[in-house]
Motif scaffolding. Structure first.
Motif, mmCIF file in Angstrom:
data_model
loop_
_atom_site.group_PDB
_atom_site.id
_atom_site.type_symbol
_atom_site.label_atom_id
_atom_site.label_comp_id
_atom_site.label_asym_id
_atom_site.label_seq_id
_atom_site.Cartn_x
_atom_site.Cartn_y
_atom_site.Cartn_z
ATOM 1 N N TYR A 44 78.396 54.566 3.782
ATOM 2 C CA TYR A 44 78.421 53.155 3.378
ATOM 3 C C TYR A 44 77.566 52.940 2.122
ATOM 4 O O TYR A 44 78.030 52.347 1.142
ATOM 5 C CB TYR A 44 77.922 52.279 4.533
ATOM 6 C CG TYR A 44 77.772 50.829 4.164
ATOM 7 C CD1 TYR A 44 78.872 49.980 4.143
ATOM 8 C CD2 TYR A 44 76.524 50.299 3.816
ATOM 9 C CE1 TYR A 44 78.738 48.641 3.793
ATOM 10 C CE2 TYR A 44 76.393 48.977 3.471
ATOM 11 C CZ TYR A 44 77.493 48.146 3.461
ATOM 12 O OH TYR A 44 77.353 46.835 3.101
ATOM 13 N N GLN A 45 76.319 53.410 2.147
ATOM 14 C CA GLN A 45 75.405 53.212 1.015
ATOM 15 C C GLN A 45 75.914 53.900 -0.254
ATOM 16 O O GLN A 45 75.840 53.334 -1.345
ATOM 17 C CB GLN A 45 73.995 53.715 1.373
ATOM 18 C CG GLN A 45 73.327 52.967 2.502
ATOM 19 C CD GLN A 45 73.120 51.492 2.215
ATOM 20 O OE1 GLN A 45 72.984 51.060 1.084
ATOM 21 N NE2 GLN A 45 73.111 50.690 3.280
ATOM 22 N N ILE A 48 78.777 51.835 -1.666
ATOM 23 C CA ILE A 48 78.235 50.658 -2.367
ATOM 24 C C ILE A 48 77.770 51.067 -3.769
ATOM 25 O O ILE A 48 78.090 50.409 -4.764
ATOM 26 C CB ILE A 48 77.065 50.022 -1.576
ATOM 27 C CG1 ILE A 48 77.559 49.387 -0.280
ATOM 28 C CG2 ILE A 48 76.274 49.040 -2.426
ATOM 29 C CD1 ILE A 48 78.236 48.045 -0.424
ATOM 30 N N GLY A 49 77.022 52.163 -3.849
ATOM 31 C CA GLY A 49 76.527 52.634 -5.145
ATOM 32 C C GLY A 49 77.646 53.000 -6.108
ATOM 33 O O GLY A 49 77.588 52.659 -7.296
ATOM 34 N N LEU A 50 78.669 53.698 -5.609
ATOM 35 C CA LEU A 50 79.802 54.070 -6.456
ATOM 36 C C LEU A 50 80.550 52.843 -6.960
ATOM 37 O O LEU A 50 80.944 52.784 -8.124
ATOM 38 C CB LEU A 50 80.763 54.988 -5.688
ATOM 39 C CG LEU A 50 80.300 56.420 -5.478
ATOM 40 C CD1 LEU A 50 81.216 57.128 -4.482
ATOM 41 C CD2 LEU A 50 80.240 57.172 -6.805
ATOM 42 N N ILE A 51 80.740 51.864 -6.078
ATOM 43 C CA ILE A 51 81.444 50.644 -6.482
ATOM 44 C C ILE A 51 80.649 49.905 -7.557
ATOM 45 O O ILE A 51 81.217 49.464 -8.562
ATOM 46 C CB ILE A 51 81.700 49.729 -5.267
ATOM 47 C CG1 ILE A 51 82.702 50.375 -4.308
ATOM 48 C CG2 ILE A 51 82.199 48.351 -5.714
ATOM 49 C CD1 ILE A 51 82.820 49.667 -2.962
ATOM 50 N N LYS A 52 79.348 49.778 -7.364
ATOM 51 C CA LYS A 52 78.521 49.070 -8.352
ATOM 52 C C LYS A 52 78.500 49.805 -9.690
ATOM 53 O O LYS A 52 78.517 49.180 -10.748
ATOM 54 C CB LYS A 52 77.102 48.887 -7.818
ATOM 55 C CG LYS A 52 77.023 47.830 -6.734
ATOM 56 C CD LYS A 52 75.605 47.651 -6.230
ATOM 57 C CE LYS A 52 75.528 46.534 -5.195
ATOM 58 N NZ LYS A 52 74.159 46.386 -4.672
ATOM 59 N N LEU A 76 86.376 60.658 11.033
ATOM 60 C CA LEU A 76 87.263 60.169 9.975
ATOM 61 C C LEU A 76 87.451 58.656 10.004
ATOM 62 O O LEU A 76 87.412 58.005 8.968
ATOM 63 C CB LEU A 76 88.616 60.870 10.047
ATOM 64 C CG LEU A 76 88.630 62.285 9.489
ATOM 65 C CD1 LEU A 76 89.979 62.940 9.710
ATOM 66 C CD2 LEU A 76 88.294 62.290 8.014
ATOM 67 N N VAL A 77 87.647 58.113 11.187
ATOM 68 C CA VAL A 77 87.803 56.663 11.277
ATOM 69 C C VAL A 77 86.481 55.979 10.945
ATOM 70 O O VAL A 77 86.465 54.928 10.297
ATOM 71 C CB VAL A 77 88.352 56.244 12.665
ATOM 72 C CG1 VAL A 77 88.332 54.738 12.835
ATOM 73 C CG2 VAL A 77 89.773 56.782 12.844
ATOM 74 N N GLY A 78 85.373 56.587 11.341
ATOM 75 C CA GLY A 78 84.066 56.027 10.990
ATOM 76 C C GLY A 78 83.852 55.987 9.489
ATOM 77 O O GLY A 78 83.448 54.963 8.931
ATOM 78 N N ALA A 79 84.160 57.097 8.799
ATOM 79 C CA ALA A 79 84.003 57.141 7.344
ATOM 80 C C ALA A 79 84.963 56.162 6.673
ATOM 81 O O ALA A 79 84.579 55.439 5.739
ATOM 82 C CB ALA A 79 84.237 58.560 6.835
ATOM 83 N N ALA A 86 82.208 48.629 2.880
ATOM 84 C CA ALA A 86 81.509 48.524 1.593
ATOM 85 C C ALA A 86 82.359 47.761 0.585
ATOM 86 O O ALA A 86 81.863 46.878 -0.127
ATOM 87 C CB ALA A 86 81.168 49.922 1.066
ATOM 88 N N ALA A 87 83.651 48.083 0.520
ATOM 89 C CA ALA A 87 84.549 47.380 -0.410
ATOM 90 C C ALA A 87 84.644 45.905 -0.062
ATOM 91 O O ALA A 87 84.591 45.049 -0.953
ATOM 92 C CB ALA A 87 85.938 48.021 -0.388
#
Length: 177
Positions: A44-45, A48-52, A76-79, A86-87
């Motif tokens: 998740y973190q 977020i960083g990649l999106i920003k 896989l479902v968790g990821a 995050a999106a």
């Protein structure tokens, strides 16, 4: 339109960005040192960083459909869920591509990961070792005739992420189906 493809996972995850049908950047995240459920927060973190950093207009994921066992379902479902969350939190659109669609848009309908990587390498003139990251043996094993430094396998996550971008570009931007 800037597309970000994420080949999600809880051991390794590949990511790529593409604009106007050309890769801009790509990479590999290694989560092997992080145990469940903490790895989900790391996914998740990182997302977020990649999106920003890359500011995509849309994130494309491969829809999880094949599972080896219950643990792989959870992973896989968790990821997938963490990337999606995050999106959603940042307000970036999401799209999912079925594995069969991905393979059709990047080569043949029954293409394996190596074939997809070779297609991406040739299509975009990329370094094969950067998109299909080599993994080497760390120790000699005389019984198996393995030496430290021999190729053990490859991580195809970056090439899969590029292929996700390309498949989305082909299908939804160019309208090639």
């Amino acid at each position: 339109m800037r597309i970000m493809g994420v080949d999600h996972g809880t051991n390794y995850a590949g990511w790529a960005t593409m604009e106007r049908g050309k890769p801009l950047d790509f990479g590999l995240r290694d989560y092997t040192a992080i145990k469940m459920p903490n790895v989900l927060d790391a996914v998740y973190q990182d997302t977020i960083g990649l999106i920003k950093k890359h500011r995509p207009d849309i994130i494309v994921l491969e829809r999880p459909v094949h599972f080896k066992n219950a643990n792989s379902v959870i992973a896989l479902v968790g990821a997938y869920s963490m990337v999606t969350l995050a999106a959603l939190h940042i307000g970036v659109k999401m799209a999912a591509i079925r594995p069969s669609e991905l393979k059709l848009q990047t080569g043949k309908g029954n293409a394996d990961k190596e074939t997809v990587a070779i297609e991406m390498q040739m299509l975009f003139d990329l370094d094969y070792d950067e998109i299909a990251v080599p993994v080497y043996y760390k120790k000699d094993d005389p019984k198996k005739k393995i030496k430290a430094g021999d190729l053990k396998g490859r991580l195809f996550d970056p090439s899969d992420a590029i292929a996700l971008c390309w498949a989305y570009h082909q299908k939804f931007i160019k309208g090639v189906a």
